[in-house]
Design a protein around this motif. Structure first.
Motif, PDB file in Angstrom:
ATOM      1  N   PRO A  48      64.727 -49.609 -40.387  1.00 47.67           N
ATOM      2  CA  PRO A  48      64.308 -49.528 -38.985  1.00 47.67           C
ATOM      3  C   PRO A  48      63.191 -50.488 -38.614  1.00 47.67           C
ATOM      4  O   PRO A  48      63.002 -50.785 -37.440  1.00 47.67           O
ATOM      5  CB  PRO A  48      63.855 -48.070 -38.840  1.00 47.67           C
ATOM      6  N   GLY A  49      62.454 -50.974 -39.620  1.00 48.80           N
ATOM      7  CA  GLY A  49      61.416 -51.973 -39.378  1.00 48.80           C
ATOM      8  C   GLY A  49      61.440 -52.988 -40.491  1.00 48.80           C
ATOM      9  O   GLY A  49      60.591 -52.980 -41.392  1.00 48.80           O
ATOM     10  N   ALA A  50      62.430 -53.871 -40.465  1.00 47.52           N
ATOM     11  CA  ALA A  50      62.639 -54.796 -41.586  1.00 47.52           C
ATOM     12  C   ALA A  50      61.492 -55.782 -41.740  1.00 47.52           C
ATOM     13  O   ALA A  50      61.135 -56.163 -42.860  1.00 47.52           O
ATOM     14  CB  ALA A  50      63.960 -55.551 -41.402  1.00 47.52           C
ATOM     15  N   LEU A  68      69.357 -54.783 -40.387  1.00 43.35           N
ATOM     16  CA  LEU A  68      67.944 -55.150 -40.381  1.00 43.35           C
ATOM     17  C   LEU A  68      67.426 -55.091 -38.953  1.00 43.35           C
ATOM     18  O   LEU A  68      67.699 -55.968 -38.132  1.00 43.35           O
ATOM     19  CB  LEU A  68      67.764 -56.555 -40.960  1.00 43.35           C
ATOM     20  N   ASN A  69      66.702 -54.030 -38.667  1.00 44.14           N
ATOM     21  CA  ASN A  69      66.181 -53.831 -37.318  1.00 44.14           C
ATOM     22  C   ASN A  69      64.687 -54.113 -37.273  1.00 44.14           C
ATOM     23  O   ASN A  69      63.952 -53.827 -38.209  1.00 44.14           O
ATOM     24  CB  ASN A  69      66.426 -52.387 -36.873  1.00 44.14           C
ATOM     25  N   ARG A  93      67.545 -56.296 -32.878  1.00 45.23           N
ATOM     26  CA  ARG A  93      66.195 -56.215 -32.312  1.00 45.23           C
ATOM     27  C   ARG A  93      66.157 -55.021 -31.375  1.00 45.23           C
ATOM     28  O   ARG A  93      66.739 -55.034 -30.296  1.00 45.23           O
ATOM     29  CB  ARG A  93      65.814 -57.490 -31.539  1.00 45.23           C
ATOM     30  N   HIS A  94      65.481 -53.969 -31.832  1.00 45.42           N
ATOM     31  CA  HIS A  94      65.473 -52.729 -31.062  1.00 45.42           C
ATOM     32  C   HIS A  94      64.200 -51.947 -31.357  1.00 45.42           C
ATOM     33  O   HIS A  94      63.701 -51.948 -32.490  1.00 45.42           O
ATOM     34  CB  HIS A  94      66.698 -51.877 -31.432  1.00 45.42           C
ATOM     35  N   ASP A  95      63.678 -51.293 -30.349  1.00 47.01           N
ATOM     36  CA  ASP A  95      62.543 -50.385 -30.503  1.00 47.01           C
ATOM     37  C   ASP A  95      63.097 -49.073 -31.041  1.00 47.01           C
ATOM     38  O   ASP A  95      63.823 -48.366 -30.344  1.00 47.01           O
ATOM     39  CB  ASP A  95      61.856 -50.179 -29.150  1.00 47.01           C
TER      40      ASP A  95
END
Length: 207
Positions: A48-50, A68-69, A93-95
């Motif tokens: 979630p936070g690569a 890979l976010n 790319r996502h919150d």
């Protein structure tokens, strides 16, 4: 006040990896927990936070497929330049405090090192766990590594929500069983001690 993406883009555009306070050149601590998971090759893993984590390289070397976010496009761009692209890699790319877009396939493993603890708003935290639960398949695993109650109250200029294993377990819910947890002191690149809590959960097959 800058948005989360603006905040993290600025950090990743102005600092090299070893200058990042959470940078790990050695990912042994995470791998120790992963050794308890019966993951064969080509398993699906969600980060979630690569960021620019070296864990990505290790997981790729083991043949896993990765989502890979990150909220920072700068971080993802740096990661693409280092590991390349291919059928085993999906960049997103996502919150992660917002509902994930449709089309994200279920995964065998969710690995979060130092992402969840940045979420302070209760709605954002609940959405994070909703994303986690909707993404991990039955029988899959989640590894959470966040600042413990003994940890620093801030990181990267932001306040943190620090965790104990009881709160993690409560938020994971009855469908997840705690496999193992450990208090771990990480020494960051500046030589400072950062107490973490690592907790590995398994999603039960019969819920």
């Amino acid at each position: 006040m800058p948005s989360p993406s603006e905040h993290w883009n600025k950090i990743f555009s102005t600092k090299t990896d070893p200058e990042l306070g959470w940078y790990e050149g050695d990912v042994t601590q995470t791998l120790k927990f992963l050794a308890q998971i019966p993951l064969g090759e080509s398993r699906q893993v969600f980060l979630p936070g690569a960021g620019t984590s070296k864990l990505v390289d290790e997981l790729l070397s083991r043949g896993h497929k990765l989502v890979l976010n990150d909220v920072s496009e700068e971080a993802l761009s740096r990661l693409r330049r280092r590991v390349g692209t291919g059928e085993k890699l999906t960049f997103l790319r996502h919150d992660i405090s917002k509902t994930l877009p449709e089309g994200i396939s279920q995964v065998d493993l969710w690995i979060d090192r130092a992402v969840l603890h940045f979420l302070l708003d209760e709605e954002d935290i609940q959405t994070y766990f909703s994303n986690l639960k909707s993404t991990i398949r039955l029988g899959g695993y989640a590894l959470l590594a966040e600042f413990s109650l003994a940890g620093a109250p801030k990181c990267a200029g932001l306040e943190l929500h620090r965790y104990c294993v009881d709160e993690m377990s409560r938020r994971m819910g009855p469908e997840f069983v705690l496999v193992e947890h450990e208090d771990y002191t990480y020494i960051n690149p500046a030589g400072d001690s950062r107490p973490y809590l690592y907790a590995l959960f398994k999603r039960q097959v019969n819920e």
